[in-house]
Scaffold this active site. Structure first.
Site, PDB file in Angstrom:
ATOM      1  CG  ASN A  39      -0.226   0.056   2.539  1.00 39.77           C
ATOM      2  OD1 ASN A  39       0.901   0.266   2.574  1.00 39.77           O
ATOM      3  ND2 ASN A  39      -1.139   0.213   3.502  1.00 39.77           N
ATOM      4  N   GLY A  43       6.295   1.621   1.950  1.00 35.82           N
ATOM      5  CA  GLY A  43       7.117   0.894   0.805  1.00 35.82           C
ATOM      6  C   GLY A  43       7.524   2.051  -0.147  1.00 35.82           C
ATOM      7  CE1 TYR A 147       7.169  -4.599  14.901  1.00 36.42           C
ATOM      8  CE2 TYR A 147       8.936  -4.954  16.418  1.00 36.42           C
ATOM      9  CZ  TYR A 147       8.446  -5.173  14.885  1.00 36.42           C
ATOM     10  OH  TYR A 147       9.102  -5.679  14.075  1.00 36.42           O
ATOM     11  CG  PHE A 175      18.061 -11.115  16.898  1.00 34.02           C
ATOM     12  CD1 PHE A 175      17.307 -12.250  16.438  1.00 34.02           C
ATOM     13  CD2 PHE A 175      18.411 -11.149  18.015  1.00 34.02           C
ATOM     14  CE1 PHE A 175      16.934 -13.304  17.550  1.00 34.02           C
ATOM     15  CE2 PHE A 175      18.132 -11.873  18.944  1.00 34.02           C
ATOM     16  CZ  PHE A 175      17.156 -12.969  18.697  1.00 34.02           C
ATOM     17  CG  ASP A 291      16.887   0.844  23.046  1.00 35.50           C
ATOM     18  OD1 ASP A 291      15.856   0.164  22.150  1.00 35.50           O
ATOM     19  OD2 ASP A 291      17.656   1.822  22.583  1.00 35.50           O
TER      20      ASP A 291
HETATM   21  N1  UDP Z   1      20.754   3.807  18.679  1.00 32.14           N
HETATM   22  C1  UDP Z   1      21.450   4.745  18.753  1.00 32.14           C
HETATM   23  N2  UDP Z   1      21.294   5.941  18.189  1.00 32.14           N
HETATM   24  C2  UDP Z   1      20.460   6.004  17.284  1.00 32.14           C
HETATM   25  C3  UDP Z   1      19.676   4.819  16.834  1.00 32.14           C
HETATM   26  C4  UDP Z   1      19.873   3.742  17.437  1.00 32.14           C
HETATM   27  O1  UDP Z   1      22.367   4.723  19.959  1.00 32.14           O
HETATM   28  O2  UDP Z   1      20.262   7.047  16.491  1.00 32.14           O
HETATM   29  C5  UDP Z   1      21.123   2.496  19.396  1.00 32.14           C
HETATM   30  C6  UDP Z   1      19.684   1.857  19.904  1.00 32.14           C
HETATM   31  O3  UDP Z   1      19.578   2.570  21.416  1.00 32.14           O
HETATM   32  C7  UDP Z   1      19.845   0.408  20.071  1.00 32.14           C
HETATM   33  C8  UDP Z   1      20.969   0.155  18.917  1.00 32.14           C
HETATM   34  O4  UDP Z   1      21.631   1.426  18.489  1.00 32.14           O
HETATM   35  O5  UDP Z   1      20.964   0.254  21.320  1.00 32.14           O
HETATM   36  C9  UDP Z   1      20.124  -0.298  17.668  1.00 32.14           C
HETATM   37  O6  UDP Z   1      19.156   0.346  17.564  1.00 32.14           O
HETATM   38  P1  UDP Z   1      18.027   0.130  16.173  1.00 32.14           P
HETATM   39  O7  UDP Z   1      17.044   1.192  16.565  1.00 32.14           O
HETATM   40  O8  UDP Z   1      18.915   0.232  15.074  1.00 32.14           O
HETATM   41  O9  UDP Z   1      17.472  -1.559  16.543  1.00 32.14           O
HETATM   42  P2  UDP Z   1      16.544  -2.134  17.530  1.00 32.14           P
HETATM   43  O10 UDP Z   1      17.655  -2.965  18.208  1.00 32.14           O
HETATM   44  O11 UDP Z   1      16.105  -1.116  18.525  1.00 32.14           O
HETATM   45  O12 UDP Z   1      15.711  -2.911  16.751  1.00 32.14           O
END
Ligand code: UDP
Length: 330
Positions: A39, A43, A147, A175, A291
């Site tokens: 949709n 995308g 989520y 992951f 996180d």
């Molecule tokens: N992170 C960060 N700065 C950013 C975006 C992400 O320090 O601008 C950190 C975030 O807190 C996490 C890791 O990078 O520890 C991976 O985040 P991402 O959103 O890429 O993936 P997630 O593990 O949340 O799915």
């Protein structure tokens, strides 16, 4: 390249997204015929890899009934979910309606027309805060946000439907998807961008002033969060293997997908400096809510059961391929 999927027809929902587009490309390289349903809420037209594109919503049962009555699909792959944790906390109903409600409508439509193979994009977010690491599929599911809960709900729904209606599914718990196809013809493109590697590369490319580093007081060696980054083409390959397993009648299952190696946020930034040769300014911030400190997968099960093996098993290559894509200024 094996062409085991010759003549196989697949409906890829969300095929114009990041992981969906890489999977469509690989499916076609394996000989499958792919219809994309998207949709375009997130995308992108420039990621579309199949000429057979239907613009529409997975929750529109008249549309999906029409697709399933016209064409006999061997399987459906479903990538079309919202996936921003923070947004899901602010607006949970958006997540429950799209990720759960519309998926139920889709599955009803599939069953009506006898389409009984389903590959589902799940997530490491189903586990919540890990009790042990690396995380295996047996780890308790205690998602920390809407989520993750929306994905657990769909996994439960699939398990129930599988028992009741003979649908067979594979749920793949991703992951941290990263990188881009080495051709740099497709790659990651989100608005707003929230993921670490694209944000770092935007900073390297001069399109962002600084990278905000969320949290430096985690119980990890350098105080920053550790994640398991997996190349998007290795994820795509797992979808091919999952589809082949379903076609071979192996039955429903759930698999983790990661490389089994963790990198801290600081290590990712340092690697990006090395790969790009650019200055990347960092601003240390407080923790981002929700996180977990460490998320590392055990992917032994999919290696053993389906013979999955990552080709891009190191952070340097993952960032190199992403940089090739981001270098094209998206
Ligand atoms: N992170 C960060 N700065 C950013 C975006 C992400 O320090 O601008 C950190 C975030 O807190 C996490 C890791 O990078 O520890 C991976 O985040 P991402 O959103 O890429 O993936 P997630 O593990 O949340 O799915």
């Amino acid at each position: 390249m094996r062409r085991k999927l010759d003549k196989i027809r697949v409906l890829v929902i969300g095929g114009a997204g990041y992981i969906g587009s890489h999977t469509v490309k690989l499916l076609q390289e394996h000989g499958a015929r792919v219809t994309i349903l998207d949709n375009f809420s997130t995308g992108k037209k420039f990621l579309v890899q199949s000429n057979d594109l239907v613009e529409g919503d997975l929750g529109d049962s008249r549309l999906t009934d029409g697709l399933f009555s016209k064409t006999s699909y061997d399987a459906v792959m479903h990538f079309a979910a919202f996936s921003i944790v923070g947004e899901s906390v602010q607006n949970p109903l958006k997540y429950y309606r799209n990720n759960v409600g519309k998926t139920a409508v889709l599955i009803e439509s599939m069953l009506k027309y006898g389409v009984k193979r389903f590959v589902f994009s799940s997530t490491a977010a189903v586990y919540g805060e890990p009790e042990v690491t690396p995380i295996t599929e047996e780890h308790p599911l205690r998602p920390k946000n809407p989520y993750g809960r929306s994905k657990v709900m769909v996994e439960n729904m699939l398990s129930d439907v599988s028992a009741a209606a003979g649908m067979e599914y594979v749920a793949l718990r991703y992951f941290n998807a990263a990188g881009a196809d080495p051709s740099a013809s497709i790659g990651e493109s989100h608005e707003p961008e929230t993921h670490l590697i694209p944000i770092i590369l935007q900073a390297a490319g001069g399109r962002r002033e600084v990278v905000k580093l969320f949290g430096t007081d985690y119980p990890t060696p350098d105080g920053t969060c550790i994640r398991d980054y997996i190349h998007v083409n290795d994820l795509a390959d797992a979808h091919i293997l999952a589809l082949e397993a379903l076609l071979d009648g192996k039955g429903s299952d759930v698999y983790n997908l990661g490389c089994g190696k963790g990198y801290s946020v600081r290590e990712v930034i340092d690697m990006a400096r090395k790969v790009t040769g650019k200055e990347i300014r960092v601003l240390e911030e407080k923790r981002r809510e929700g996180d977990p400190a460490v998320l590392v997968a055990s992917s032994d099960k999919i290696k053993k059961d389906l013979g999955w093996k990552p080709d891009y098993d190191n952070l340097e290559t993952i960032i190199e391929t992403a940089w090739r894509w981001h270098g094209k200024v998206r």
